[in-house]
Motif scaffolding. Sequence first.
Motif, PDB file in Angstrom:
ATOM      1  N   THR B 334       0.857  -1.189   0.000  1.00 37.77           N
ATOM      2  CA  THR B 334       0.000   0.000   0.000  1.00 37.77           C
ATOM      3  C   THR B 334       0.895   1.242   0.000  1.00 37.77           C
ATOM      4  O   THR B 334       1.148   1.825   1.047  1.00 37.77           O
ATOM      5  N   PRO B 335       1.403   1.626  -1.172  1.00 37.56           N
ATOM      6  CA  PRO B 335       2.307   2.790  -1.202  1.00 37.56           C
ATOM      7  C   PRO B 335       1.609   4.036  -0.659  1.00 37.56           C
ATOM      8  O   PRO B 335       0.482   4.346  -1.059  1.00 37.56           O
ATOM      9  N   VAL B 336       2.263   4.710   0.288  1.00 38.14           N
ATOM     10  CA  VAL B 336       1.696   5.917   0.895  1.00 38.14           C
ATOM     11  C   VAL B 336       2.628   7.104   0.635  1.00 38.14           C
ATOM     12  O   VAL B 336       3.821   7.035   0.912  1.00 38.14           O
ATOM     13  N   ASN B 337       2.045   8.155   0.109  1.00 35.88           N
ATOM     14  CA  ASN B 337       2.762   9.401  -0.152  1.00 35.88           C
ATOM     15  C   ASN B 337       3.961   9.203  -1.093  1.00 35.88           C
ATOM     16  O   ASN B 337       5.086   9.607  -0.783  1.00 35.88           O
ATOM     17  N   VAL B 338       3.671   8.626  -2.240  1.00 35.73           N
ATOM     18  CA  VAL B 338       4.738   8.474  -3.255  1.00 35.73           C
ATOM     19  C   VAL B 338       5.109   9.826  -3.863  1.00 35.73           C
ATOM     20  O   VAL B 338       6.123   9.955  -4.525  1.00 35.73           O
ATOM     21  N   SER B 339       4.302  10.857  -3.592  1.00 33.76           N
ATOM     22  CA  SER B 339       4.627  12.218  -4.043  1.00 33.76           C
ATOM     23  C   SER B 339       5.764  12.820  -3.228  1.00 33.76           C
ATOM     24  O   SER B 339       6.343  13.824  -3.619  1.00 33.76           O
ATOM     25  N   GLY B 340       6.049  12.219  -2.079  1.00 32.93           N
ATOM     26  CA  GLY B 340       6.972  12.816  -1.118  1.00 32.93           C
ATOM     27  C   GLY B 340       6.226  13.356   0.093  1.00 32.93           C
ATOM     28  O   GLY B 340       6.835  13.692   1.097  1.00 32.93           O
ATOM     29  N   GLY B 341       4.907  13.448  -0.042  1.00 32.48           N
ATOM     30  CA  GLY B 341       4.103  13.905   1.085  1.00 32.48           C
ATOM     31  C   GLY B 341       4.350  15.357   1.427  1.00 32.48           C
ATOM     32  O   GLY B 341       5.137  16.053   0.791  1.00 32.48           O
ATOM     33  N   LEU B 342       3.640  15.809   2.442  1.00 32.93           N
ATOM     34  CA  LEU B 342       3.742  17.219   2.831  1.00 32.93           C
ATOM     35  C   LEU B 342       5.117  17.562   3.370  1.00 32.93           C
ATOM     36  O   LEU B 342       5.544  18.711   3.339  1.00 32.93           O
ATOM     37  N   GLU B 343       5.827  16.531   3.869  1.00 31.64           N
ATOM     38  CA  GLU B 343       7.149  16.773   4.454  1.00 31.64           C
ATOM     39  C   GLU B 343       8.174  17.190   3.407  1.00 31.64           C
ATOM     40  O   GLU B 343       9.117  17.904   3.729  1.00 31.64           O
ATOM     41  N   SER B 344       8.018  16.741   2.160  1.00 33.18           N
ATOM     42  CA  SER B 344       8.992  17.131   1.133  1.00 33.18           C
ATOM     43  C   SER B 344       8.340  17.775  -0.086  1.00 33.18           C
ATOM     44  O   SER B 344       8.877  18.744  -0.639  1.00 33.18           O
ATOM     45  N   LYS B 345       7.181  17.279  -0.495  1.00 36.93           N
ATOM     46  CA  LYS B 345       6.474  17.952  -1.594  1.00 36.93           C
ATOM     47  C   LYS B 345       6.122  19.369  -1.175  1.00 36.93           C
ATOM     48  O   LYS B 345       6.205  20.306  -1.969  1.00 36.93           O
ATOM     49  N   GLY B 346       5.745  19.512   0.102  1.00 33.24           N
ATOM     50  CA  GLY B 346       5.385  20.825   0.628  1.00 33.24           C
ATOM     51  C   GLY B 346       3.902  20.895   0.931  1.00 33.24           C
ATOM     52  O   GLY B 346       3.122  20.033   0.511  1.00 33.24           O
ATOM     53  N   HIS B 347       3.536  21.944   1.687  1.00 35.93           N
ATOM     54  CA  HIS B 347       2.164  22.051   2.190  1.00 35.93           C
ATOM     55  C   HIS B 347       1.655  23.486   2.081  1.00 35.93           C
ATOM     56  O   HIS B 347       1.534  24.187   3.083  1.00 35.93           O
ATOM     57  N   PRO B 348       1.381  23.952   0.847  1.00 37.42           N
ATOM     58  CA  PRO B 348       0.701  25.244   0.699  1.00 37.42           C
ATOM     59  C   PRO B 348      -0.775  24.990   1.001  1.00 37.42           C
ATOM     60  O   PRO B 348      -1.517  24.514   0.140  1.00 37.42           O
ATOM     61  N   VAL B 349      -1.204  25.248   2.223  1.00 38.69           N
ATOM     62  CA  VAL B 349      -2.360  24.598   2.839  1.00 38.69           C
ATOM     63  C   VAL B 349      -3.604  24.446   1.968  1.00 38.69           C
ATOM     64  O   VAL B 349      -4.143  23.354   1.859  1.00 38.69           O
ATOM     65  N   SER B 350      -4.043  25.531   1.320  1.00 37.25           N
ATOM     66  CA  SER B 350      -5.286  25.414   0.550  1.00 37.25           C
ATOM     67  C   SER B 350      -5.103  24.629  -0.748  1.00 37.25           C
ATOM     68  O   SER B 350      -6.081  24.167  -1.326  1.00 37.25           O
ATOM     69  N   ALA B 351      -3.881  24.504  -1.211  1.00 36.76           N
ATOM     70  CA  ALA B 351      -3.626  23.743  -2.437  1.00 36.76           C
ATOM     71  C   ALA B 351      -3.547  22.250  -2.154  1.00 36.76           C
ATOM     72  O   ALA B 351      -3.824  21.413  -3.030  1.00 36.76           O
ATOM     73  N   THR B 352      -3.183  21.903  -0.935  1.00 37.38           N
ATOM     74  CA  THR B 352      -2.865  20.507  -0.597  1.00 37.38           C
ATOM     75  C   THR B 352      -3.996  19.527  -0.900  1.00 37.38           C
ATOM     76  O   THR B 352      -3.757  18.446  -1.426  1.00 37.38           O
ATOM     77  N   GLY B 353      -5.223  19.914  -0.590  1.00 39.07           N
ATOM     78  CA  GLY B 353      -6.351  18.998  -0.751  1.00 39.07           C
ATOM     79  C   GLY B 353      -6.748  18.741  -2.191  1.00 39.07           C
ATOM     80  O   GLY B 353      -7.543  17.840  -2.467  1.00 39.07           O
ATOM     81  N   ILE B 354      -6.210  19.521  -3.125  1.00 40.14           N
ATOM     82  CA  ILE B 354      -6.404  19.217  -4.552  1.00 40.14           C
ATOM     83  C   ILE B 354      -5.121  18.619  -5.118  1.00 40.14           C
ATOM     84  O   ILE B 354      -5.164  17.735  -5.972  1.00 40.14           O
ATOM     85  N   ALA B 355      -3.987  19.044  -4.592  1.00 41.55           N
ATOM     86  CA  ALA B 355      -2.706  18.511  -5.073  1.00 41.55           C
ATOM     87  C   ALA B 355      -2.596  17.009  -4.824  1.00 41.55           C
ATOM     88  O   ALA B 355      -2.028  16.278  -5.647  1.00 41.55           O
ATOM     89  N   ASN B 356      -3.127  16.545  -3.711  1.00 40.55           N
ATOM     90  CA  ASN B 356      -3.008  15.098  -3.482  1.00 40.55           C
ATOM     91  C   ASN B 356      -3.989  14.311  -4.362  1.00 40.55           C
ATOM     92  O   ASN B 356      -3.726  13.171  -4.714  1.00 40.55           O
ATOM     93  N   ILE B 357      -5.088  14.964  -4.770  1.00 41.97           N
ATOM     94  CA  ILE B 357      -6.002  14.355  -5.744  1.00 41.97           C
ATOM     95  C   ILE B 357      -5.283  14.293  -7.105  1.00 41.97           C
ATOM     96  O   ILE B 357      -5.396  13.305  -7.845  1.00 41.97           O
ATOM     97  N   TRP B 358      -4.544  15.360  -7.426  1.00 44.64           N
ATOM     98  CA  TRP B 358      -3.771  15.384  -8.675  1.00 44.64           C
ATOM     99  C   TRP B 358      -2.769  14.223  -8.708  1.00 44.64           C
ATOM    100  O   TRP B 358      -2.613  13.554  -9.729  1.00 44.64           O
ATOM    101  N   GLU B 359      -2.119  13.991  -7.583  1.00 44.79           N
ATOM    102  CA  GLU B 359      -1.125  12.910  -7.533  1.00 44.79           C
ATOM    103  C   GLU B 359      -1.796  11.565  -7.837  1.00 44.79           C
ATOM    104  O   GLU B 359      -1.323  10.794  -8.672  1.00 44.79           O
ATOM    105  N   ILE B 360      -2.915  11.300  -7.172  1.00 42.83           N
ATOM    106  CA  ILE B 360      -3.620  10.026  -7.389  1.00 42.83           C
ATOM    107  C   ILE B 360      -4.085   9.936  -8.854  1.00 42.83           C
ATOM    108  O   ILE B 360      -3.867   8.921  -9.538  1.00 42.83           O
ATOM    109  N   ALA B 361      -4.712  11.003  -9.343  1.00 40.06           N
ATOM    110  CA  ALA B 361      -5.256  10.989 -10.702  1.00 40.06           C
ATOM    111  C   ALA B 361      -4.155  10.755 -11.734  1.00 40.06           C
ATOM    112  O   ALA B 361      -4.351  10.038 -12.726  1.00 40.06           O
ATOM    113  N   THR B 362      -2.993  11.337 -11.483  1.00 39.70           N
ATOM    114  CA  THR B 362      -1.883  11.206 -12.435  1.00 39.70           C
ATOM    115  C   THR B 362      -1.399   9.758 -12.528  1.00 39.70           C
ATOM    116  O   THR B 362      -1.075   9.264 -13.611  1.00 39.70           O
TER     117      THR B 362
END
Lengths: 131, 400
Positions: B334-362
Amino acid sequence: MSERVPLVDYLVLTGTPHLTAHECTACGARYFDRRNACAACEADVFRVVDVPTEGELRAFTIVSYAAPGIPVPFVAGVVDCGGTSVRANVVNVPADPEHVRVGMKLRLTTVPLGADAAGTEAVGFGFEPAG
Amino acid sequence: MAENVWILGIHMTKFGKHPDLDTVDLGAQAARGALGDAGLHMRDVGVLAAGNLMRAAASFGQQLQKQIGQTGIPVFNVANACATGATALRVAIMAIRAGEADVGLAVGVEKLSGAGLLAGGTTKEQGDTWSPQGRFGAVAPLDGRIGTETMPGVFAQIGMEYGHKYGGADFELFARISEKNHAHSTLNPLASYQKRFTLEQIMNDVMVAYPNTRPMCSANCDGGAAAVVVSESKLRTLSLEQQRRAVKISASVLTSDPWQEACQVLPDVNTLTRAAANQAYEQAGVGPDDLDLVELHDCFATAELVHYDNLRLCPPGGAVDFFNSGATWRDGTTPVNVSGGLESKGHPVSATGIANIWEIATHLRGEAGDRQIEGARVGLAHVIGLGSACGVHILEKAAA
């Protein structure tokens, strides 16, 4: 002797210092702040109850970066006082993970916070190791 | 039964420092990127949901329209802490499910580079006389005097509480979670930081709030993300290529924290996440075992551990063993946070909840390049905003 004020109104300094909570008379949920109605059951009658002064550390962190004026590092935690959870600093213990552990027994103590321009002293609280 | 809603287009800007772009620039880049990806224009969009926290009172959505297309459609400016992006998406989805629009645009943007430490809500200025104020009758700011309201400290306690309840979670374990996410980030060109750290480097870095050192905290940065969502009936009128790349939203759930003893002493991020996950699995008709990848809200390394359990990726109480099994690395079950997650991808708070959808969709589209999880068909995206709000979305690859 100069006047003393508690840091928060749920800290009682007279007699043996202790904390109080607003307890919902319908369901028993406890709150430290002023409430319009109970978040658990919607009732709106509360009574003031004393919170036990001894408890057990349920979670903690050692904060190294804090707001201006707060000495660091300090230990922040949640203390289970006979079923009522209390947010507090853990004091009178070295702020390192060798000396602070979840599950340790603690008791309430007061912490002087200094005097204001009128000479009134504010008093806060923390929990220290109990024995 | 309301009809299905699909992601037709989605875009994420590079996360990091964007000193030359303002909030609206980043929003425009994200929105126009998503529209381009969808093959649609603003004039096709029936509803706009816009999320931005730092300027929440500034009608960000209308400011954005003035740069990308003013068409007179309703705008919903939303703010829901770190779940703001997911909330914007949820609003657009609800409008479509309600039949009020057949195309919606959700945008989330934040400029956070150099923002420093973020704390909670009860801080106030200290005056020169002690005078009781607010609902606690406080004579001084409480953050630091009665526990901590800083985010690294709050989430540290949440992880420590879990570790005490079930055992096995120590400083090194939390650091190893961070090691995984930073390792994953090296394959993500849009991440703020793409640097691999050794366990020793992570553990010996600056301690922020034990056990979270600096690399174990989410990175404040600038970024935007946007998604174009459409009704199934609208999708069927579009080209076969658009239909092929569309991603099905099998579940869209938003919860708030129900009352629990102690939830107002230390925020309870568990109960509302479990509730959201349960609802999402039921809506989607899938279970945790069906997930090919998960993006969850690792605002701190200590948070990632508890959400393995909250999202039911492991048996109750089993998060430590689950991580130790290697399951959540990109080659795990169950790969978790293959994007690097908020710890390395970063956390521009209001963008985060769509950015992680983008990661899954991609990944579901098979377009994730070097970090593609091969054959990914189902993914889950989770965010949490303290206060609290939790968004869970389950996405599925198009059947065609």
